[in-house]
Every structure is written in structure tokens, then in C-alpha cells.
Design a protein around this motif. Sequence first.
Motif, PDB file in Angstrom:
ATOM      1  N   CYS A  88      -0.878   8.779   7.041  1.00 47.46           N
ATOM      2  CA  CYS A  88      -2.278   8.671   7.449  1.00 47.46           C
ATOM      3  C   CYS A  88      -2.330   8.381   8.941  1.00 47.46           C
ATOM      4  O   CYS A  88      -1.569   7.534   9.448  1.00 47.46           O
ATOM      5  CB  CYS A  88      -2.991   7.560   6.675  1.00 47.46           C
ATOM      6  SG  CYS A  88      -3.264   7.928   4.935  1.00 47.46           S
ATOM      7  N   GLU A  96       0.877   6.016  13.232  1.00 47.09           N
ATOM      8  CA  GLU A  96       0.765   6.517  11.870  1.00 47.09           C
ATOM      9  C   GLU A  96       1.153   5.449  10.848  1.00 47.09           C
ATOM     10  O   GLU A  96       1.895   4.507  11.145  1.00 47.09           O
ATOM     11  CB  GLU A  96       1.634   7.759  11.688  1.00 47.09           C
ATOM     12  CG  GLU A  96       3.119   7.510  11.811  1.00 47.09           C
ATOM     13  CD  GLU A  96       3.918   8.797  11.675  1.00 47.09           C
ATOM     14  OE1 GLU A  96       5.088   8.713  11.214  1.00 47.09           O
ATOM     15  OE2 GLU A  96       3.402   9.878  12.015  1.00 47.09           O
ATOM     16  N   TYR A 153      -6.910   3.212   3.411  1.00 47.13           N
ATOM     17  CA  TYR A 153      -6.694   3.416   4.841  1.00 47.13           C
ATOM     18  C   TYR A 153      -7.972   3.058   5.586  1.00 47.13           C
ATOM     19  O   TYR A 153      -9.036   3.636   5.339  1.00 47.13           O
ATOM     20  CB  TYR A 153      -6.310   4.875   5.099  1.00 47.13           C
ATOM     21  CG  TYR A 153      -6.097   5.239   6.549  1.00 47.13           C
ATOM     22  CD1 TYR A 153      -4.966   4.804   7.244  1.00 47.13           C
ATOM     23  CD2 TYR A 153      -7.013   6.049   7.226  1.00 47.13           C
ATOM     24  CE1 TYR A 153      -4.758   5.154   8.572  1.00 47.13           C
ATOM     25  CE2 TYR A 153      -6.814   6.416   8.551  1.00 47.13           C
ATOM     26  CZ  TYR A 153      -5.689   5.961   9.219  1.00 47.13           C
ATOM     27  OH  TYR A 153      -5.486   6.309  10.529  1.00 47.13           O
TER      28      TYR A 153
END
Length: 285
Positions: A58, A69, A106
Motif C-alpha cells: 500500500c 510503502e 490503511y
Amino acid sequence: MSPEEKLDPIPDSFILQPPVFHPVLPYVTTIFGGLHAGKMVMLQGVVPLKAHSPHVICNTLHAGCWQAEVRWPHLALRRGASFLILFLFENEEVKVSVNGKHFLHYHYRLPLSRVDTLGIFGDVLVKAVGFLNINPFVEGSKEYPVGHPFLLTSRRLELPCSRGLPRGLWPGQVIIVRGLVLQEPRDFTLSLRDEAARTHVTLRASFADRSLAWISPWGRKTLIAAPFLFYPQRFFEVLLLCQDGGLKLALNGQGLGATSLGQQNLEQLRELRISGSVQLYCVHC
């Protein structure tokens, strides 16, 4: 007043775009109305037999640069196996489930309102992409939404479509019907019947007078005061929640009130029957 001026206003939050079936990758599409809290994106597909080992990254692209990341290993996908991935967008983060189990969350690094495009790339076979809204009657609870897959070319979804309710209806039970309105529609009905095939209640959308109503066993019509959201070639999602001796209705993720039946009548219902000018993609009860 022109016919166009008589049409009901359609708030952006009510609009659900049609699903996409068997897109050719790479695939990029605009998300109608953009993303907002409570919206879901569902992916159905198959992992090719020659696919590489799965892992998840993600990240966020900001001002032309990728940020740090975040990686999640051990994605529970197998070569040659089907998958159903559901993205649930909340106020501060997106949650992702894989085959009905929570996989990751996320946190947003940019405002969610700035996201309006979906892109799918890579070595994967996608069968369907759906754009849905969360059940409005469980908003704020800890319940994680379940993705009910679209059934393609299924004889079980041919109209009139019938589903048995062996245990009747009970508090908390949810009925979900998803489909596409045909080009020249006339009506659309959902009926609940008992063992003797007596209809206890019907939800009816009439395209002639653009009305949505509950119909009693005696033919009494109770209009539902809401914008008429069934349009030719438009996707729809009807949700019925059994609660407190009645049924709560949501259309395209928007609560539209309830009808009372009594708990005893709910327990006697044994069949859901669907008919009308639509093509069905999913019936869950």
C-alpha cells in the motif's frame, strides 16, 4: 413544466454505477461521485496458475512522488483459485477483506474526496467489479461487511426468481437484491409469502408513475416518500433488514423507512419472490 423538470433530484450519494464484468486489463475507470465514507468496491476474480507469489503493498502518490510503502505478506490467495476482495472506505482509513476475512487497514495520506479513479493492472483475471454502499442500518457498529458475489449467467437468477426462507425471518436478518434495470422497464416487485403462497407484503416500483410503495395483502398501497432511484440501464441495490416485527428498507445504501408486519407474521414467511423488468446479479437472504 417540462418532463425533465418533473424528475426527482438525484443526490450523488444515491448513485451507484453499473458493475463491470470481465474487464480487459489494464483497466481504468472513473468512480461516479468519487469515494466517500461508507462506499465499497468489490473485486471478483481468479488467480492465474502461473501467477507470482502474492504480496501486498500500500502506498500513496503525492506531488509526483511515492511515499513510504507498507507491505503485507502472506496474502491468502492460491494459484487457480477464485477470490473476492472488498474495499470498505471509512472516514480515516480503508479496510480490505479477502474471501470474507479481514486482511488489512490503511490510513489515508490524502483526503478521500480526491480519489475518483480505479485502475486494475497485473497478472490476474477479473470477473467483476462492483461499486456498492455499506448497510446504513449497521453504521457505527463493529460489524464488518460481507461481500456477496455477483452471479453471472446463473439460472437461479432468472425471473421470476424465488428464494426459500426455511426458518422464516428473524431480527437481524438481511435480504440483499442487486441488479440492473432493463432498457424499457414497467415494474419491479419483491414479495414475501408464507407456506400457503399467500403474499404478506410487496415492495413495488412502478415506472409508469415513478412511485415506490409497500403493498399490503389487501392491495392497500403505502407510498414511500423518497426520490425514485430506478432508472433504465442503472444499477440498483435493495436491502431489507428484519427488525422489531417489521422490515427496514434501504435503496442504494440510503435508509428509506420501514413497514410493520408483526413478529409472528415474519416467522411465517417462507419465500422471497422477485419479478419485473430487471436483470439480477445477486440475491442473498
